[in-house]
Design a protein around this motif. Sequence first.
Motif, PDB file in Angstrom:
ATOM      1  N   PHE A  44       0.844  -1.207   0.000  1.00 54.38           N
ATOM      2  CA  PHE A  44       0.000   0.000   0.000  1.00 54.38           C
ATOM      3  C   PHE A  44       0.878   1.255   0.000  1.00 54.38           C
ATOM      4  CE2 PHE A  44      -3.198   2.512   2.821  1.00 54.38           C
ATOM      5  CZ  PHE A  44      -3.657   3.215   1.731  1.00 54.38           C
ATOM      6  N   ARG A  47       2.801   1.706  -3.199  1.00 56.68           N
ATOM      7  CA  ARG A  47       1.941   2.275  -4.258  1.00 56.68           C
ATOM      8  C   ARG A  47       1.761   3.772  -4.079  1.00 56.68           C
ATOM      9  NH1 ARG A  47      -3.707   3.225  -4.460  1.00 56.68           N
ATOM     10  NH2 ARG A  47      -4.188   1.812  -2.734  1.00 56.68           N
ATOM     11  N   MET A  90      -4.738  10.282   6.748  1.00 58.94           N
ATOM     12  CA  MET A  90      -5.323  10.351   5.410  1.00 58.94           C
ATOM     13  C   MET A  90      -5.992  11.713   5.245  1.00 58.94           C
ATOM     14  SD  MET A  90      -6.810   6.565   4.662  1.00 58.94           S
ATOM     15  CE  MET A  90      -5.647   5.207   4.464  1.00 58.94           C
ATOM     16  N   PRO A 102      -8.685   8.484   9.660  1.00 59.23           N
ATOM     17  CA  PRO A 102      -7.880   7.277   9.398  1.00 59.23           C
ATOM     18  C   PRO A 102      -6.425   7.644   9.126  1.00 59.23           C
ATOM     19  CG  PRO A 102      -9.302   7.784   7.525  1.00 59.23           C
ATOM     20  CD  PRO A 102      -9.689   8.720   8.623  1.00 59.23           C
ATOM     21  N   TYR A 104      -2.335   6.231   7.959  1.00 56.27           N
ATOM     22  CA  TYR A 104      -1.522   5.238   7.262  1.00 56.27           C
ATOM     23  C   TYR A 104      -0.690   4.462   8.277  1.00 56.27           C
ATOM     24  CZ  TYR A 104      -2.695   7.644   2.940  1.00 56.27           C
ATOM     25  OH  TYR A 104      -3.377   8.181   1.891  1.00 56.27           O
TER      26      TYR A 104
ATOM     27  N   ALA B  77      -7.875 -11.636  -1.706  1.00 54.47           N
ATOM     28  CA  ALA B  77      -7.394 -10.269  -1.950  1.00 54.47           C
ATOM     29  C   ALA B  77      -7.836  -9.301  -0.862  1.00 54.47           C
ATOM     30  CB  ALA B  77      -7.883  -9.784  -3.311  1.00 54.47           C
ATOM     31  N   ILE B  78      -8.972  -9.557  -0.229  1.00 55.31           N
ATOM     32  CA  ILE B  78      -9.452  -8.641   0.811  1.00 55.31           C
ATOM     33  C   ILE B  78      -9.116  -9.156   2.210  1.00 55.31           C
ATOM     34  CG2 ILE B  78     -11.317  -7.829  -0.679  1.00 55.31           C
ATOM     35  CD1 ILE B  78     -13.294  -9.384   1.073  1.00 55.31           C
ATOM     36  N   ARG B  83     -13.205  -3.084   5.709  1.00 56.47           N
ATOM     37  CA  ARG B  83     -14.257  -2.411   4.939  1.00 56.47           C
ATOM     38  C   ARG B  83     -14.029  -2.637   3.451  1.00 56.47           C
ATOM     39  NH1 ARG B  83     -13.681   3.516   7.725  1.00 56.47           N
ATOM     40  NH2 ARG B  83     -15.169   3.246   9.415  1.00 56.47           N
ATOM     41  N   ALA B 141     -12.723   5.438   3.963  1.00 60.70           N
ATOM     42  CA  ALA B 141     -11.263   5.447   3.820  1.00 60.70           C
ATOM     43  C   ALA B 141     -10.616   4.775   5.018  1.00 60.70           C
ATOM     44  CB  ALA B 141     -10.767   6.892   3.708  1.00 60.70           C
ATOM     45  N   GLY B 142      -9.466   4.173   4.792  1.00 60.77           N
ATOM     46  CA  GLY B 142      -8.740   3.596   5.912  1.00 60.77           C
ATOM     47  C   GLY B 142      -7.660   2.631   5.466  1.00 60.77           C
ATOM     48  N   PRO B 143      -6.716   2.356   6.354  1.00 59.34           N
ATOM     49  CA  PRO B 143      -5.606   1.464   5.991  1.00 59.34           C
ATOM     50  C   PRO B 143      -6.032   0.011   5.828  1.00 59.34           C
ATOM     51  CG  PRO B 143      -5.490   2.040   8.311  1.00 59.34           C
ATOM     52  CD  PRO B 143      -6.590   2.873   7.727  1.00 59.34           C
ATOM     53  N   ARG B 144      -7.265  -0.324   6.246  1.00 57.01           N
ATOM     54  CA  ARG B 144      -7.785  -1.678   6.042  1.00 57.01           C
ATOM     55  C   ARG B 144      -9.014  -1.633   5.147  1.00 57.01           C
ATOM     56  NH1 ARG B 144      -3.595  -2.308   7.547  1.00 57.01           N
ATOM     57  NH2 ARG B 144      -2.732  -3.237   9.425  1.00 57.01           N
ATOM     58  N   ARG B 174      -7.742   7.519  -4.381  1.00 55.68           N
ATOM     59  CA  ARG B 174      -6.973   6.278  -4.547  1.00 55.68           C
ATOM     60  C   ARG B 174      -6.084   5.975  -3.334  1.00 55.68           C
ATOM     61  NH1 ARG B 174      -6.079   3.839  -9.283  1.00 55.68           N
ATOM     62  NH2 ARG B 174      -3.870   3.584  -8.799  1.00 55.68           N
ATOM     63  N   PRO B 175      -5.421   6.976  -2.757  1.00 56.02           N
ATOM     64  CA  PRO B 175      -4.587   6.658  -1.585  1.00 56.02           C
ATOM     65  C   PRO B 175      -5.376   6.411  -0.299  1.00 56.02           C
ATOM     66  CG  PRO B 175      -3.837   8.667  -2.710  1.00 56.02           C
ATOM     67  CD  PRO B 175      -5.205   8.354  -3.216  1.00 56.02           C
ATOM     68  N   HIS B 176      -6.694   6.437  -0.387  1.00 52.54           N
ATOM     69  CA  HIS B 176      -7.509   6.178   0.810  1.00 52.54           C
ATOM     70  C   HIS B 176      -7.852   4.704   0.964  1.00 52.54           C
ATOM     71  CE1 HIS B 176      -9.185  10.571   0.901  1.00 52.54           C
ATOM     72  NE2 HIS B 176      -7.924  10.481   1.270  1.00 52.54           N
ATOM     73  N   PHE B 177      -7.460   3.895  -0.007  1.00 55.13           N
ATOM     74  CA  PHE B 177      -7.841   2.483   0.000  1.00 55.13           C
ATOM     75  C   PHE B 177      -6.602   1.619  -0.201  1.00 55.13           C
ATOM     76  CE2 PHE B 177     -11.560   4.883  -1.121  1.00 55.13           C
ATOM     77  CZ  PHE B 177     -12.552   4.289  -0.352  1.00 55.13           C
ATOM     78  N   ARG B 178      -6.474   0.601   0.647  1.00 54.88           N
ATOM     79  CA  ARG B 178      -5.308  -0.266   0.585  1.00 54.88           C
ATOM     80  C   ARG B 178      -5.242  -1.036  -0.728  1.00 54.88           C
ATOM     81  NH1 ARG B 178      -5.080  -5.357   4.466  1.00 54.88           N
ATOM     82  NH2 ARG B 178      -6.213  -6.225   2.710  1.00 54.88           N
ATOM     83  N   GLU B 179      -6.398  -1.500  -1.186  1.00 55.87           N
ATOM     84  CA  GLU B 179      -6.458  -2.256  -2.437  1.00 55.87           C
ATOM     85  C   GLU B 179      -7.476  -1.603  -3.369  1.00 55.87           C
ATOM     86  OE1 GLU B 179      -4.508  -4.884  -2.770  1.00 55.87           O
ATOM     87  OE2 GLU B 179      -4.022  -5.378  -0.690  1.00 55.87           O
ATOM     88  N   LEU B 180      -7.188  -1.659  -4.652  1.00 57.72           N
ATOM     89  CA  LEU B 180      -8.106  -1.190  -5.691  1.00 57.72           C
ATOM     90  C   LEU B 180      -8.328  -2.378  -6.624  1.00 57.72           C
ATOM     91  CD1 LEU B 180      -6.191   2.150  -6.419  1.00 57.72           C
ATOM     92  CD2 LEU B 180      -8.187   1.886  -4.939  1.00 57.72           C
ATOM     93  N   THR B 206      -4.818  -2.715  -8.157  1.00 63.18           N
ATOM     94  CA  THR B 206      -3.847  -3.541  -7.441  1.00 63.18           C
ATOM     95  C   THR B 206      -4.115  -5.024  -7.716  1.00 63.18           C
ATOM     96  OG1 THR B 206      -5.177  -3.565  -5.426  1.00 63.18           O
ATOM     97  CG2 THR B 206      -3.523  -1.824  -5.627  1.00 63.18           C
TER      98      THR B 206
END
Lengths: 160, 210
Positions: A44, A47, A90, A102, A104, B77-78, B83, B141-144, B174-180, B206
């Motif tokens: 993460f 990226r 964030m 939230p 990082y 993947a999740i 969330r 949004a969040g790191p998870r 885009r940087p608010h979500f660990r995976e896209l 991702t």
Amino acid sequence: MPPHHPPHHPPHHPPHRDAPAGLDRERLADALATLLPDARDRAFITRCLLDEGPHHHRGASYALILLAARALSLADVDAVAPSSGTPVPMRVPPTRAADEVPVYPLAVPDSAVGRIAAGDAHLAGALAACLVDGPPHHALANAALVAMLDALIRALEARR
Amino acid sequence: MSRAPDLRGAFLTAAGELGLCAASWLFLRAARAHGAAELEAMREVIAPSFPVFDAVVEAFERGSAGPSVDARAVLSAIDGATRVLLVGVEADHLDALVAAAPTCELALLTESALPADWSRVIANFGGRVRGVRLGDLHTFAGPRSVAMTFAYGVDHGTTYVVPEWLRAMGPDTRPHFRELLAWNVLPFPMRRYPRWLAEAPTATFTGVLP
């Protein structure tokens, strides 16, 4: 006599550059491995550093972090996640309470800013706030770099 | 009197609330129950406006039995996510995800170029999914946190998605979500221009999941 007009200088705009070819994602991720031991967290943040934000920042962050990693390697030191620090928030609209924003999985170590502030807690807090301010690619590079430099300085201090 | 406008309108409604792929299989089966000629007549009416339907019928005629919904790759993947923000509707796949990820908080973006009664769509998931507007994406949004949409095929580095994905996943979010992630629901090529869909570079995800 006509009034003097200064020569026209175009407004300063940073040049738009493509991200440099040849940035090695795995190499950057490896440099962050001890700071971010969780593989998904590391992917993460990698990226955010290499794929998001202005192109020139991607190359700049790559160069700075790899140089710091090289210095750590020469000193035989690992940078680890700080036990206490200011996490990079964030950048969401300011509708949440500060403790609900939230963050990082990367933080500016208290020990780094504390060293510079020399006991001035207010200054230490202000410095940490400056380092985590701004868009995520920028603030995350700051946090990674400061954590790596802090680890290096602590190791060198211990050897004196 | 032509049934064409009614049929197209019915498909439009179904596609809006079930998803382009789920509606395609539903209509295909309904027509096929009345014979091959009925399916061909339906194809002539619907396919020009809905290339996903056209691709599904083409696949069916080449032997595909129906949508194969396997959430295992998505669950992998999740893994660790708390969330999942979903952009786009595909009822069969959403049902599978809801059942397979009981501890994840799920939200669905309630925006679409296709018409939808969002309260009805959300009600289908028994309280497991909440609706979220474009302006409220940051609440997820969040790191998870993971953002996921549905892909309608991948072709030479291009992934076809609902256009709302491009609206939702800008440089700020885009940087608010660990995976896209993109979950591919149409493993067949579209032969017609991909109306209702947009092109996203595959490298901007991702993961693109089968």
